[in-house]
Design a protein around this motif. Structure first.
Motif, PDB file in Angstrom:
ATOM      1  N   ILE A 132      12.235  -0.432  -5.544  1.00  0.00           N
ATOM      2  CA  ILE A 132      10.559  -0.744  -5.696  1.00  0.00           C
ATOM      3  C   ILE A 132       9.779  -0.092  -6.388  1.00  0.00           C
ATOM      4  CG2 ILE A 132       8.576  -1.017  -4.436  1.00  0.00           C
ATOM      5  CD1 ILE A 132      10.193  -2.565  -2.013  1.00  0.00           C
ATOM      6  N   ILE A 133       9.195  -0.510  -7.376  1.00  0.00           N
ATOM      7  CA  ILE A 133       8.243   0.120  -8.256  1.00  0.00           C
ATOM      8  C   ILE A 133       6.861   0.004  -7.494  1.00  0.00           C
ATOM      9  CG2 ILE A 133       7.154   0.503 -10.540  1.00  0.00           C
ATOM     10  CD1 ILE A 133       9.915  -0.873 -11.590  1.00  0.00           C
ATOM     11  N   LEU A 134       6.299   1.005  -7.182  1.00  0.00           N
ATOM     12  CA  LEU A 134       4.882   0.969  -6.377  1.00  0.00           C
ATOM     13  C   LEU A 134       3.864   1.780  -7.047  1.00  0.00           C
ATOM     14  CD1 LEU A 134       4.908   3.527  -4.219  1.00  0.00           C
ATOM     15  CD2 LEU A 134       6.476   1.874  -3.041  1.00  0.00           C
ATOM     16  N   GLY A 135       2.767   1.786  -6.471  1.00  0.00           N
ATOM     17  CA  GLY A 135       1.644   2.694  -6.910  1.00  0.00           C
ATOM     18  C   GLY A 135       0.205   1.955  -6.845  1.00  0.00           C
ATOM     19  N   GLY A 136      -0.817   2.674  -7.085  1.00  0.00           N
ATOM     20  CA  GLY A 136      -2.142   2.354  -6.868  1.00  0.00           C
ATOM     21  C   GLY A 136      -2.338   1.086  -8.421  1.00  0.00           C
ATOM     22  N   SER A 137      -3.402   0.465  -8.313  1.00  0.00           N
ATOM     23  CA  SER A 137      -3.843  -0.344  -9.312  1.00  0.00           C
ATOM     24  C   SER A 137      -4.104   0.309 -10.623  1.00  0.00           C
ATOM     25  CB  SER A 137      -5.373  -0.960  -8.838  1.00  0.00           C
ATOM     26  OG  SER A 137      -5.699  -1.858  -9.972  1.00  0.00           O
ATOM     27  N   MET A 146       6.923   5.849  -6.911  1.00  0.00           N
ATOM     28  CA  MET A 146       5.693   5.805  -6.911  1.00  0.00           C
ATOM     29  C   MET A 146       5.185   6.081  -8.151  1.00  0.00           C
ATOM     30  SD  MET A 146       2.975   7.005  -4.207  1.00  0.00           S
ATOM     31  CE  MET A 146       1.231   6.837  -4.362  1.00  0.00           C
ATOM     32  N   LEU A 147       4.465   5.274  -8.879  1.00  0.00           N
ATOM     33  CA  LEU A 147       3.747   5.702 -10.392  1.00  0.00           C
ATOM     34  C   LEU A 147       2.140   6.189  -9.778  1.00  0.00           C
ATOM     35  CD1 LEU A 147       4.930   2.891 -12.413  1.00  0.00           C
ATOM     36  CD2 LEU A 147       5.965   4.910 -12.158  1.00  0.00           C
ATOM     37  N   ASP A 148       1.636   7.067 -10.670  1.00  0.00           N
ATOM     38  CA  ASP A 148       0.253   7.448 -10.552  1.00  0.00           C
ATOM     39  C   ASP A 148      -0.373   7.312 -12.013  1.00  0.00           C
ATOM     40  OD1 ASP A 148      -1.695   8.981  -9.027  1.00  0.00           O
ATOM     41  OD2 ASP A 148      -1.348  10.170 -10.686  1.00  0.00           O
ATOM     42  N   LYS A 149      -1.762   6.686 -12.112  1.00  0.00           N
ATOM     43  CA  LYS A 149      -2.354   6.415 -13.245  1.00  0.00           C
ATOM     44  C   LYS A 149      -2.816   7.870 -14.019  1.00  0.00           C
ATOM     45  CE  LYS A 149      -6.549   4.167 -15.026  1.00  0.00           C
ATOM     46  NZ  LYS A 149      -7.409   2.960 -14.478  1.00  0.00           N
ATOM     47  N   ARG A 150      -3.017   8.772 -13.032  1.00  0.00           N
ATOM     48  CA  ARG A 150      -3.224  10.024 -13.895  1.00  0.00           C
ATOM     49  C   ARG A 150      -2.267  10.785 -14.314  1.00  0.00           C
ATOM     50  NH1 ARG A 150      -6.908  11.795  -8.792  1.00  0.00           N
ATOM     51  NH2 ARG A 150      -5.193  10.823  -7.895  1.00  0.00           N
ATOM     52  N   ALA A 151      -1.028  10.857 -13.542  1.00  0.00           N
ATOM     53  CA  ALA A 151       0.062  11.557 -14.113  1.00  0.00           C
ATOM     54  C   ALA A 151       0.752  10.894 -15.227  1.00  0.00           C
ATOM     55  CB  ALA A 151       1.126  11.668 -12.923  1.00  0.00           C
TER      56      ALA A 151
END
Length: 255
Positions: free
Chosen positions: A37-42, A216-221
């Motif tokens: 699963i690939i997840l993270g915030g909008s 988990m992906l992060d927009k800032r990173a």
């Protein structure tokens, strides 16, 4: 899961829209038979990453290998052959509203095989039975509930017996009961057929129900900030942002 070469390898992938970098040097692997699963915030790049892995978008730099072949550099003819290993369930389902379920499932079969009519009809019945829609061959999508549409779209995605199934927010728009039913169907297919699955979702219930491993992906990173078992990440990851993501449901209920 097998311990052979990963089915999917993403190496130093950078994705851009114009001058805007969305993902920066992202690397990960998906093992054969895994529910990944690939997840993270909008806005973190989940769907963008999925489109690159499927080949709908080309990276600014980096590699995407499917069973050892780089789909970015392999050429159009070979890429079309690799695509036959994929099944994709889009967020909307993407069923053709003017076609029956049988006609929807027939589309990839007619385009990619020379099966006789009787064999195609048998295949359609098998796929619909697999997703608990036996007898719905002649129904239009408009005659189905949201959960049934998703399952019909899954039947079409599985028409060519793909090695890898991709899901883009499969529970989007579904009530909790229908979403849970879809989760159970995903588990059933994975266990019975050994199909590798790559799922983009932010739905916590689905994540904990089906995931064997997550990133988990992060927009800032602009990349991956956590990887592993979701329960372990929820309880033990050192980054409070990661723990907060996995505990947000409890926080929302208490708030």
């Amino acid at each position: 899961m097998a311990t052979t070469e990963p089915v999917i390898q993403v190496k130093d992938l950078t994705a851009r829209y114009g001058d805007d970098t969305i993902l920066d040097h992202v690397s990960f692997e998906v093992q054969e038979g895994e529910i990944f699963i690939i997840l993270g915030g909008s806005g973190c790049g989940k769907s963008t990453l999925l489109k690159h892995v499927i080949g709908l978008m080309h990276p600014y730099s980096g590699e995407v290998l499917v069973e050892g072949e780089d789909i970015v550099q392999c050429g159009e003819i070979r890429f079309r052959e690799i695509l036959k290993k994929f099944g994709v369930l889009f967020q909307s389902g993407a069923l053709f509203g003017s076609m029956t379920l049988a006609e929807n499932i027939l589309l990839p079969v007619e385009a990619n095989t020379d099966l006789p009519k009787e064999a195609m009809e048998t295949l359609i019945r098998m796929k619909l039975r697999l997703v608990h829609l036996a007898g719905y061959e002649n129904h239009l999508p408009s005659e189905l509930s949201g959960g049934m549409k998703k399952r019909a779209a899954l039947a079409r995605a599985m028409a060519l017996n793909p090695r890898i199934l991709f899901f883009d927010e499969p529970s989007a728009g579904l009530d909790p009961v229908s979403a849970a039913e879809l989760d159970q169907l995903i588990l059933k297919i994975n266990r019975s057929l050994g199909t590798t699955m790559v799922i983009v979702t932010h739905d916590l219930a689905s994540i904990f129900a089906v995931a064997q491993r997550v990133i988990m992906l992060d927009k800032r990173a602009k990349g991956i900030i956590a990887e592993g078992d979701p329960v372990h990440l929820r309880d033990h990851h050192p980054d409070p942002l990661v723990r907060q993501f996995f505990n947000r449901e409890a926080e929302e209920k208490n708030g």
